[in-house]
Write a protein that holds these residues in place. Structure first.
Motif, PDB file in Angstrom:
ATOM      1  N   THR A  79     -11.014   7.414   2.239  1.00 16.48           N
ATOM      2  CA  THR A  79     -11.204   6.953   0.868  1.00 16.48           C
ATOM      3  C   THR A  79     -11.466   8.162  -0.019  1.00 16.48           C
ATOM      4  N   ILE A  80     -11.223   8.014  -1.309  1.00 12.86           N
ATOM      5  CA  ILE A  80     -11.462   9.114  -2.222  1.00 12.86           C
ATOM      6  C   ILE A  80     -12.951   9.461  -2.269  1.00 12.86           C
ATOM      7  N   GLU A  81     -13.807   8.452  -2.086  1.00 16.74           N
ATOM      8  CA  GLU A  81     -15.243   8.708  -2.068  1.00 16.74           C
ATOM      9  C   GLU A  81     -15.631   9.589  -0.889  1.00 16.74           C
ATOM     10  N   THR A  82     -15.002   9.324   0.260  1.00 14.65           N
ATOM     11  CA  THR A  82     -15.301  10.125   1.452  1.00 14.65           C
ATOM     12  C   THR A  82     -14.847  11.566   1.270  1.00 14.65           C
ATOM     13  N   ALA A 116      -6.922  11.874   0.052  1.00 10.27           N
ATOM     14  CA  ALA A 116      -7.482  10.738   0.792  1.00 10.27           C
ATOM     15  C   ALA A 116      -6.387   9.896   1.423  1.00 10.27           C
ATOM     16  N   ASP A 117      -5.334   9.604   0.673  1.00 13.68           N
ATOM     17  CA  ASP A 117      -4.242   8.798   1.211  1.00 13.68           C
ATOM     18  C   ASP A 117      -3.511   9.527   2.328  1.00 13.68           C
ATOM     19  N   ARG A 154       0.834  -1.203   0.000  1.00 14.40           N
ATOM     20  CA  ARG A 154       0.000   0.000   0.000  1.00 14.40           C
ATOM     21  C   ARG A 154       0.870   1.255   0.000  1.00 14.40           C
ATOM     22  N   GLN A 179      -7.347  11.650  -4.627  1.00 12.20           N
ATOM     23  CA  GLN A 179      -6.801  10.396  -4.111  1.00 12.20           C
ATOM     24  C   GLN A 179      -5.605  10.659  -3.214  1.00 12.20           C
TER      25      GLN A 179
END
Length: 246
Positions: free
Chosen positions: A208-211, A202-203, A89, A199
């Motif tokens: 998450t990218i959706e959040t 988010a990382d 990851r 993204q």
């Protein structure tokens, strides 16, 4: 189109090299960099050791695990600092902006990779040459200590972000922190540039990218921010500060 992600330290073709067209005294970020404490004669001495490099989006200054042979002063653009975890990851550790110095850690190898988020210009010094200058100039060493303290504060803020805050609080704190960092470079505006993708955000925030997308949309609908091309406009900074302080 394939993007060349080889690092400058591992390939001479990954970026362009040139001497500075303007002297260190005319550097765009000198007043916010560690070099700000140097007199003009000292800047000329430092310039003899420097090399200007230009990078395109996706190119790397250096890669995780590579020998740390150089230090870099970011002049223009932004970079993503990432670490590859043992399970494969990717963790975004932070973002480098104009005035930031990279490669100052004492480790012999880089613990992160530094990748350009867009066109980037840096000033590179050989690590041993730069260390010799620092050793001979106590005022430069003090400036580096101050920079280290600033970066420690950023790291502590990141630990807090990844702690017990809600997703909305994390995003609010991130936007305000980025605004403050850009303000240090003289770019004071209610519109905060986002050179990184969602993204990446988010990382960095452990989401998450959706959040991230959902929260930005929610803040936009609430007229707290206005999402604009390439960034966000902070319409209600008081509400963002209340969220970030939760």
């Amino acid at each position: 189109m394939l993007v060349d992600t080889r690092s400058c330290e591992s390939s001479a073709h990954a970026c362009s090299h040139k001497r500075s067209e303007d002297g260190c005294a005319d550097c765009k970020v000198r007043l916010i960099s560690v070099c700000s404490v140097l007199a003009l004669a000292e800047l000329e001495e430092l310039e003899l050791l420097s090399q200007h490099l230009s990078f395109e989006k996706g190119q790397a200054l250096f890669g995780q695990g590579e020998a740390a042979n150089s230090v870099y002063n970011v002049i223009e653009g932004a970079l993503r600092l990432t670490r590859l975890l043992p399970d494969g990851r990717r963790q975004v550790m932070g973002f480098a902006l104009p005035g930031d110095f990279l490669g100052l850690a004492l480790q012999e190898r880089h613990s992160v990779s530094a990748e350009a988020l867009g066109p980037v210009k840096t000033c590179r010094f050989g690590r041993h040459d730069f260390a010799a200058v620092v050793e001979a100039k106590p005022h430069l060493l003090r400036s580096l200590h101050e920079r280290a303290g600033y970066e420690l504060n950023l790291a502590q803020d990141q630990m807090l972000l990844l702690g017990r805050r809600t997703a909305e609080e994390k995003v609010a704190a991130f936007l305000l922190s980025l605004r403050d960092r850009f303000a240090r470079t003289g770019r004071c505006s209610v519109t905060v540039e986002l050179p990184m993708g969602r993204q990446d955000v988010a990382d960095y925030l452990g989401l998450t990218i959706e959040t991230v997308s959902r929260i930005l949309s929610r803040l936009d609908r609430a007229h707290t921010i206005l999402v604009v091309p390439g960034g966000v406009r902070l319409l209600d900074q008081d509400r963002l500060r209340r969220l970030a302080a939760s």
